[in-house]
Structures are given as structure tokens and as C-alpha cells.
Design a protein around this motif. Structure first.
Motif, mmCIF file in Angstrom:
data_model
loop_
_atom_site.group_PDB
_atom_site.id
_atom_site.type_symbol
_atom_site.label_atom_id
_atom_site.label_comp_id
_atom_site.label_asym_id
_atom_site.label_seq_id
_atom_site.Cartn_x
_atom_site.Cartn_y
_atom_site.Cartn_z
ATOM 1 N N ASP A 168 0.833 -1.057 0.035
ATOM 2 C CA ASP A 168 0.040 0.057 0.006
ATOM 3 C C ASP A 168 0.900 1.096 0.065
ATOM 4 O O ASP A 168 2.201 1.072 0.269
ATOM 5 N N LEU A 169 0.289 2.562 -0.487
ATOM 6 C CA LEU A 169 1.150 3.655 -0.202
ATOM 7 C C LEU A 169 1.126 4.105 0.978
ATOM 8 O O LEU A 169 0.257 3.859 2.178
ATOM 9 N N ALA A 170 2.314 4.787 1.485
ATOM 10 C CA ALA A 170 2.629 5.423 2.584
ATOM 11 C C ALA A 170 2.376 4.573 3.737
ATOM 12 O O ALA A 170 2.075 4.785 4.857
ATOM 13 N N LYS A 171 2.643 3.178 3.716
ATOM 14 C CA LYS A 171 2.225 2.240 4.677
ATOM 15 C C LYS A 171 3.413 1.603 4.997
ATOM 16 O O LYS A 171 3.973 0.751 3.889
ATOM 17 N N GLU A 172 4.040 1.226 5.929
ATOM 18 C CA GLU A 172 5.243 0.464 6.332
ATOM 19 C C GLU A 172 4.979 -1.182 6.185
ATOM 20 O O GLU A 172 4.004 -1.452 6.972
ATOM 21 N N GLU A 173 5.472 -1.959 5.133
ATOM 22 C CA GLU A 173 4.967 -3.243 5.062
ATOM 23 C C GLU A 173 6.527 -4.281 5.155
ATOM 24 O O GLU A 173 7.406 -3.579 4.673
ATOM 25 N N PRO A 174 6.129 -5.440 5.590
ATOM 26 C CA PRO A 174 7.395 -6.284 5.447
ATOM 27 C C PRO A 174 7.378 -7.006 3.944
ATOM 28 O O PRO A 174 6.530 -7.235 3.227
ATOM 29 N N LEU A 175 8.629 -7.061 3.479
ATOM 30 C CA LEU A 175 9.184 -7.646 2.221
ATOM 31 C C LEU A 175 10.229 -8.992 2.505
ATOM 32 O O LEU A 175 11.189 -8.313 3.247
ATOM 33 N N GLU A 176 10.045 -10.176 2.045
ATOM 34 C CA GLU A 176 10.677 -11.168 2.283
ATOM 35 C C GLU A 176 11.134 -11.818 0.949
ATOM 36 O O GLU A 176 10.136 -11.927 0.068
ATOM 37 N N PHE A 177 12.327 -11.900 0.848
ATOM 38 C CA PHE A 177 12.902 -12.866 -0.194
ATOM 39 C C PHE A 177 13.380 -14.199 0.209
ATOM 40 O O PHE A 177 14.351 -14.190 1.345
ATOM 41 N N ILE A 178 12.960 -15.053 -0.368
ATOM 42 C CA ILE A 178 13.257 -16.445 -0.040
ATOM 43 C C ILE A 178 14.425 -17.014 -1.018
ATOM 44 O O ILE A 178 14.048 -17.110 -2.194
ATOM 45 N N ILE A 179 15.762 -17.070 -0.647
ATOM 46 C CA ILE A 179 16.755 -17.732 -1.362
ATOM 47 C C ILE A 179 17.026 -19.187 -1.164
ATOM 48 O O ILE A 179 17.290 -19.416 -0.017
ATOM 49 N N THR A 180 17.279 -19.845 -2.253
ATOM 50 C CA THR A 180 17.470 -21.166 -2.120
ATOM 51 C C THR A 180 18.803 -21.650 -2.775
ATOM 52 O O THR A 180 18.665 -21.025 -3.845
ATOM 53 N N ASN A 181 19.634 -22.394 -2.156
ATOM 54 C CA ASN A 181 20.560 -22.897 -3.001
ATOM 55 C C ASN A 181 20.362 -24.260 -3.771
ATOM 56 O O ASN A 181 20.060 -25.246 -3.275
ATOM 57 N N THR A 182 20.144 -23.959 -5.174
ATOM 58 C CA THR A 182 19.632 -24.945 -5.844
ATOM 59 C C THR A 182 20.740 -25.618 -6.579
ATOM 60 O O THR A 182 20.778 -26.789 -7.581
ATOM 61 N N GLY A 183 22.122 -25.465 -6.119
ATOM 62 C CA GLY A 183 23.277 -26.285 -6.618
ATOM 63 C C GLY A 183 23.675 -27.169 -5.764
ATOM 64 O O GLY A 183 22.929 -27.897 -4.809
ATOM 65 N N SER A 226 11.870 -4.122 5.748
ATOM 66 C CA SER A 226 10.594 -3.307 6.081
ATOM 67 C C SER A 226 10.646 -2.082 4.708
ATOM 68 O O SER A 226 11.859 -1.469 4.619
ATOM 69 N N VAL A 227 9.565 -1.843 4.337
ATOM 70 C CA VAL A 227 9.544 -0.878 2.888
ATOM 71 C C VAL A 227 8.578 -0.244 3.096
ATOM 72 O O VAL A 227 7.521 -0.459 3.744
ATOM 73 N N MET A 228 8.439 0.741 2.038
ATOM 74 C CA MET A 228 7.381 1.873 2.235
ATOM 75 C C MET A 228 7.407 2.523 0.784
ATOM 76 O O MET A 228 8.434 2.696 0.094
ATOM 77 N N ALA A 229 6.324 2.589 0.344
ATOM 78 C CA ALA A 229 6.058 3.286 -1.008
ATOM 79 C C ALA A 229 5.692 4.811 -0.866
ATOM 80 O O ALA A 229 4.984 5.158 0.096
ATOM 81 N N ASP A 230 5.956 5.687 -1.605
ATOM 82 C CA ASP A 230 5.744 6.986 -1.700
ATOM 83 C C ASP A 230 4.301 7.249 -1.753
ATOM 84 O O ASP A 230 3.747 6.769 -2.500
ATOM 85 N N VAL A 231 3.924 8.049 -0.842
ATOM 86 C CA VAL A 231 2.452 8.531 -0.617
ATOM 87 C C VAL A 231 1.965 9.246 -2.161
ATOM 88 O O VAL A 231 0.741 9.029 -2.441
ATOM 89 N N ASN A 232 2.759 9.869 -2.782
ATOM 90 C CA ASN A 232 2.212 10.457 -4.142
ATOM 91 C C ASN A 232 2.443 9.659 -5.302
ATOM 92 O O ASN A 232 2.485 10.135 -6.285
ATOM 93 N N ALA A 233 2.982 8.417 -4.951
ATOM 94 C CA ALA A 233 3.314 7.536 -6.152
ATOM 95 C C ALA A 233 1.750 7.501 -6.888
ATOM 96 O O ALA A 233 0.843 7.257 -6.277
ATOM 97 N N ASP A 234 1.936 7.084 -8.084
ATOM 98 C CA ASP A 234 0.823 6.750 -9.030
ATOM 99 C C ASP A 234 0.932 5.116 -8.728
ATOM 100 O O ASP A 234 1.683 4.455 -8.826
ATOM 101 N N PRO A 235 -0.529 4.542 -8.450
ATOM 102 C CA PRO A 235 -0.806 3.380 -8.382
ATOM 103 C C PRO A 235 -0.259 2.556 -9.645
ATOM 104 O O PRO A 235 -0.512 2.922 -10.632
#
Length: 468
Positions: A168-183, A226-235
Motif C-alpha cells: 500500500d501507499l505510505a504504509k510500512e510493510e514487510p518484504l521477504e525474499f526466500i533464497i535457495t541454494n539449488t546447486g 521493511s519497505v514503504m512506497a511514496d504516498v504521492n506515487a501513482d498506483p
């Protein structure tokens, strides 16, 4: 002298026996008079990689005393190695001189394919060599040499999943990357970073770089931001450039670059409050208090206990930008009696009179009015939001709790009509009483005015009689 001669003769006999046995063994190829040395001199790469070819350099050297011809060298691969299409596993050398040194050895190269699922480790391969002694067609020498090849597991990592597709805009939200060693080999000194080229999505409380010291083959690790999107950004959909670097077996840095999409914008929220009521119609103020625009907003009063809607129960108010508000009006009557009890449509006359008697009594325990708002969010999805508006109800009337307008009757249409009739009857009765009093007063005045005249007429008659 005789003893010496006998001893000398015995020694010479033993020497001849040994030489005879040596000749017999040589004819079977079991002594070093014709001997081959087969060695693996080079492996490229130094450790075979799963799913990749490996090249073997083999030297063939004749260290025996007899020349050799028709030398045939065959590589016999076993798992995880196999033949490559178009590559020969058997090669020939026409002639090798006796007593060769290292510089005179024959050099042969073979290529094998390493299985893509090969595990890290050391594997055996047999190399078989056959040759004939020069000048002899029946004396064939066969030698099998076992060599060892090292397989280094494949170092490869993959960003398998990201925990969400939108924020969402202007809202602190968690963002997670799951990395796997496929070798097939562990990874060390990993560094993951990401960037939004437009600068709309940014990390908060930390930078965009995370470190992973060690990741075993087949294991996964979760990297959180933890990420946040600019409140003035276009959806819309924004691109994240993700980079993953790590060290391989030789401590060389490798990079994996990929991209991910993240939608910015989405749902919003509303505030609904009581605005006013008039003759059974209530008005609700609906405000978009979120950070996203709401499209095709529809406000409805659903079926519920305690209230009855006459006419349309929903209205479309159009689009509402963030911070905007609109007014929605409905004909709503309370069906809740005094004390919060609900009355039915077929209430008896006695109950109606009781309700009229207590029309000024406020019902403190009335249910809140349920309001439903439907809208289309920035992703094009239809969203429904349920709200409640707390009202105070009288018999057939509604006002906002603690916000009643002074002198506002708010009566229902039935009660208003009934009250009008009472007022009309009262006015007519008062007029009739005034009219009758006025007539009575005029009659009394007329009676008072006639008495003197009658007296005059009476005396005149008498005198007239006397004259007659």
C-alpha cells in the motif's frame, strides 16, 4: 677343485632356468621387457562440474625393452560420467619405441559429460590399454589403469519467492525474499541487494543490502526488509532489480541478476458518520480516509434488525479520491420500540397508542445502523467494506447520538400525518368555540338594545287608546 666346479655348474644351471622362465613370462606379457605406463596428466577443469564437460589428458609411455605397435587406449566411463555425442572414447597409437622418457610419451585427450545431478565427491574411471610387441603378432599386452576424477558441486542460488505481490501507499510493510541454494555445493559470503529504478519503493530502518555468510546445498534462507512506497506515487506495477553475488570454489565472485514486480496501491478505507435526518430520511457522510482512490463507490443499507428502508436501499456516488467525501441519503425508519424492542408492521392500535405516548422517550439500547460500501480499488478488484453508524432512536425517529439538532422532530411519515390531523382538529375546534362565543356576545347586545324600544311602544299604545 671338484667342489668348486660342482658349485659353479649348479649356479650356471640356475641362471639358465631363470632366463628360460623369463622368456616364457615375456611371451605372456607379464614382465617389464614390454611395459606401458598410463597416467592422467591433466583434468580440465580441475574439478568436474555437474552438467558440464570435462577433458582428460592421458599420457602413454613405453618403459619396456621391446618396441610396441597397435596401441589402443579406451576410457570406460561410469556414473556420473558419460560419452559425449561425436567424441570417441577409444583412440589408437601406431608405434611406441622402447625405453621412452617423459618427452617421448604419446598424449591423448578424451571428453566426458558430467551428470547434472552429480553430487560433490571423487569418482573412479578405468582406462584400458592394449598393445602388441613389434615383431610378434601373438604377444598382446593389456593394462587397466584406474584414475580418480574430482566432481565439484555446482554453485548456484535462486530467489525462489517473494512473500507479497503488492504494497500500500505510505504504509510500512514487510518484504521477504526466500533464497535457495539449488546447486550441489555450499555457497559462502552471499550478498543480496535490490533497487527500484524509479525510487518509489524504498527500505526503511536499514539499507537495501543483506549478507549471508554460508548456505548449504539445498537449504533456503529468508531475507527480510521493511519497505514503504511514496504516498504521492501513482498506483501501478513497479520493477525491482535484484542482485545476488557469492563466492565459488576458487573464491571468485559470481553474480546472479534478476527482476521482480511489485504492485503499489490497492485498498482504501472509509469513515461513515450521521449527517442529518428529516421526515424519516437520514443523510450519511461518507469520506475516503485511505491513501488510494476508490472507483465506482456504492453505498448501501443492507437488511438488518431494527431498521426498515423504504425506497432504494443503495446509491452509487461515483469516484472518491483520497480525502474526498460525499453525502448519501436513505429513507430509513426505526422498527425498535422503547427499550430496544422491535415492533412489527402489524402492530395493534393499543401498541401504537403506547408508542405515541412515549414518542419523546429515547431508546438508549438501539442497534447501530449497518452500512455497506462497495468500490473498485486500484488493481481493478471489487472490495466491500462494512461500517456501523451509532444512532439514537425515538419512536420512529433517528438522530445521531449526542449530536441531535435542537428542535429537530425527525418524526416518521406516519406519525407526522397523524400529528397534522390532531393539529387541524384542534384548530377547527378552537375556531368553532370562538365563533360560538362571538355569536353569543352579539345576541346579548341585541337583547339589551330592544328593551327600551319595547317600553316606548307600550306607552304610545296606551295613550292612543285613551284618545280613542
Amino acid at each position: 677343485m671338484k667342489k668348486f666346479s660342482l658349485l659353479k655348474i649348479l649356479l650356471l644351471y640356475l641362471v639358465f632356468i631363470c632366463l628360460g622362465a623369463g622368456t616364457a613370462l615375456a611371451s605372456n606379457g607379464n614382465i617389464q621387457s614390454s611395459f606401458l605406463e598410463v597416467d592422467l596428466t591433466k583434468q580440465n577443469p580441475d574439478a568436474a562440474r555437474p552438467g558440464e564437460p570435462v577433458e582428460l589428458t592421458v599420457s602413454i609411455q613405453n618403459v619396456g625393452n621391446a618396441d610396441l605397435k597397435d596401441i589402443v587406449v579406451t576410457v570406460n566411463p561410469k556414473y556420473p560420467f558419460s560419452k559425449i555425442s561425436g567424441e570417441d572414447l577409444t583412440k589408437k597409437v601406431s608405434y611406441l619405441n622402447a625405453r621412452q622418457d617423459d618427452d617421448d610419451a604419446a598424449v591423448l585427450k578424451f571428453k566426458l559429460m558430467t551428470d547434472a545431478n552429480a553430487s560433490e565427491g571423487t569418482y573412479d574411471i578405468d582406462i584400458t590399454t592394449t598393445a602388441k610387441e613389434s615383431g610378434s603378432s601373438s604377444n598382446v599386452i593389456t593394462i587397466t589403469k584406474t584414475i580418480q576424477l574430482e566432481v565439484r558441486g555446482k554453485e548456484y542460488a535462486q530467489i525462489v519467492t517473494i512473500n507479497k505481490a503488492s504494497i500500500d501507499l505510505a504504509k510500512e510493510e514487510p518484504l521477504e525474499f526466500i533464497i535457495t541454494n539449488t546447486g550441489n555445493s555450499p555457497l559462502k559470503n552471499m550478498v543480496i541487494s535490490w533497487k527500484d529504478p524509479k525510487g518509489v519503493i524504498l527500505p526503511v530502518y536499514s539499507d537495501n543490502t543483506k549478507y549471508i555468510k554460508y548456505l548449504a546445498a539445498g537449504d533456503s534462507v529468508t531475507v527480510s526488509y521493511s519497505v514503504m512506497a511514496d504516498v504521492n506515487a501513482d498506483p501501478g506495477l513497479y520493477t525491482l532489480n535484484v542482485n545476488l553475488s557469492f563466492e565459488d570454489y576458487n573464491s571468485n565472485e559470481k553474480n546472479i541478476a534478476t527482476t521482480a514486480g511489485l504492485f503499489v496501491g490497492g485498498e482504501t478505507d472509509f469513515d461513515v458518520s450521521f449527517s442529518e435526518s428529516d421526515q424519516g430520511e437520514i443523510s450519511l457522510s461518507v469520506a475516503n480516509v485511505g491513501n488510494n482512490m476508490a472507483y465506482s463507490v456504492k453505498v448501501s443499507v443492507p437488511d438488518q434488525n431494527g431498521y426498515r428502508v423504504s425506497g432504494s436501499s443503495s446509491t452509487i456516488v461515483g469516484n472518491l479520491e483520497k480525502g474526498d467525501y460525499t453525502i448519501a441519503s436513505f429513507n430509513v425508519a426505526s422498527t425498535q420500540g422503547v427499550g430496544g424492542t422491535e415492533s412489527s408492521a402489524g402492530t395493534s392500535g393499543e401498541a401504537a397508542r403506547a408508542r405515541e405516548k412515549d414518542e419523546n422517550v429515547t431508546s438508549k439500547g438501539s442497534n447501530p445502523l449497518k452500512v455497506q460500501i462497495e468500490y473498485t480499488d486500484a488493481r481493478g478488484e471489487r472490495v466491500t467494506v462494512d461500517k456501523e453508524v451509532k444512532l439514537e432512536t425515538t419512536a420512529g425517529s433517528m438522530t445521531a447520538q449526542g449530536r441531535a439538532r435542537p428542535g429537530a422532530a425527525g418524526n416518521s411519515s406516519g406519525f407526522s400525518s397523524y400529528l397534522v390531523y390532531i393539529v387541524l382538529i384542534a384548530v377547527a375546534g378552537a375556531g368553532l368555540i370562538i365563533y360560538r362565543k362571538k355569536r353569543q356576545t352579539e345576541g346579548e347586545k341585541q337583547s339589551e338594545n330592544k328593551k327600551p324600544e319595547d317600553q316606548k311602544h307600550g306607552s304610545g299604545t296606551g295613550s292612543g287608546t285613551i284618545r280613542d
